[in-house]
Each structure stands twice: as C-alpha cells, then as structure tokens.
Design a protein around this motif. Sequence first.
Motif: not given
Length: 208
Positions: A162-175
């Motif tokens: 979340q920043g000062s203007r809007q939010k976001a969702t983080v997606h990741l995959e590691v191997k």
Amino acid sequence: MSLVVFNKLLRQNRCITQAVQFRFRNCIYYYFSRLNSHKSNTSLNSNHKPKNEVSDKIKPIKERIKENAKTASYIGVIVLGFGVTGIMFYTISKELFSSKSPNTVYNKALQRVISDNRVQDALGVPIKGYGEETKRQRRNHAAHKVFMRNGIEHMRMQFYVQGSRQKATVHLEVKENSSRDYEYRYLFIQLDQYPRTTIILEDKRSND
C-alpha cells in the motif's frame, strides 16, 4: 609408764597401721578393677551394636525403589524440557535465518517491489507491505504454499502493498536452483483500482 608397757603399745600400733594399709590397698584395687571392667563393657557395646539397630538405618527395598523411580522421573522431565526448548530454538532460527524460509522470501520480495520505480509511481511513496489479516487484525502472515514439481521444490506466495495513492497485490513463485537456493519463477504486482494494471518484475515461466 614402764618400758614394757610402752613397747607393747608400739607393737599394737604397728599392727593396726599394717591392717589399715592392707584394707586401704584392697579398696583401691577393687575400685580400679571395677572401673576397668565398666570401660571394657562400654567399648564392647559400642563396637558390637545389636542387629536391630543396624537394620533400622537400612531403608527397605520398596522405599529405595520408589525413591529411585522418583529421581528418574525428575531427570526425565528435565531432559524432555531441554529437548523441547532445543526444538523451539531450532524452529525459530530456521524460520528467521534460513534463506528458504517464508519470512525471508517475503522480506526479499517486499524490498524488490518497493524499490522499483514503476511501483513507486503507481502506488505513491512511502510503500508498506503486509500479509493476510487474522482474527486479531494482525497482518504479518503472508499466504504461501510449498510444493514439489518435477522433483523441484517450489513456493508460491501472495501479500499486499500500500502506497500513498492506492493498494496492490503481489504474486510470486520461487523454485530451487542447482545450488538449492530459491530463485524467482515470476514476481509481479496487480493494482487494486481500475484499471487493474499489472507490473511485472520477474517472469521466467517461458524457461520451464
């Protein structure tokens, strides 16, 4: 007094003196013999105690077995406590310091996201990250899943920024790579507000 009478009295006194001395010596001898006899009896009594006095100091075998069992139980509890403590410390250290722990993967991904210029322009600074909200309204748990694919260990994770203007969702995959360390298979964020723009930071899925 005549000389004859004087000599007679002198002989009588000598006899009386000898008799008294004899009686005195007998009394002294009798006293010391009784004293020595008492000492010898006391010494024998001290060296040869009755059997029942000696046996009173020896605990019955049932009582000794009970005390040994109690001591062994105390030692078992102490050893078990040390074992549980060691397992706890090992688990915590593995969670905090291992390069493959979910906490480490989350922290590295968060630093990678908030340092990206595109993410900063889209969300506004400062940017903070958080995980799933629990019943106690805590957001320190990043949802993740560890699984095996083709004999290689993978971890998939999702958290929020979340920043000062809007939010976001983080997606990741590691191997796991050849060094058995984690590397990104993909890492991107998706803005929550319309238009739901996606900012890709890593994408190696084409290499599979």
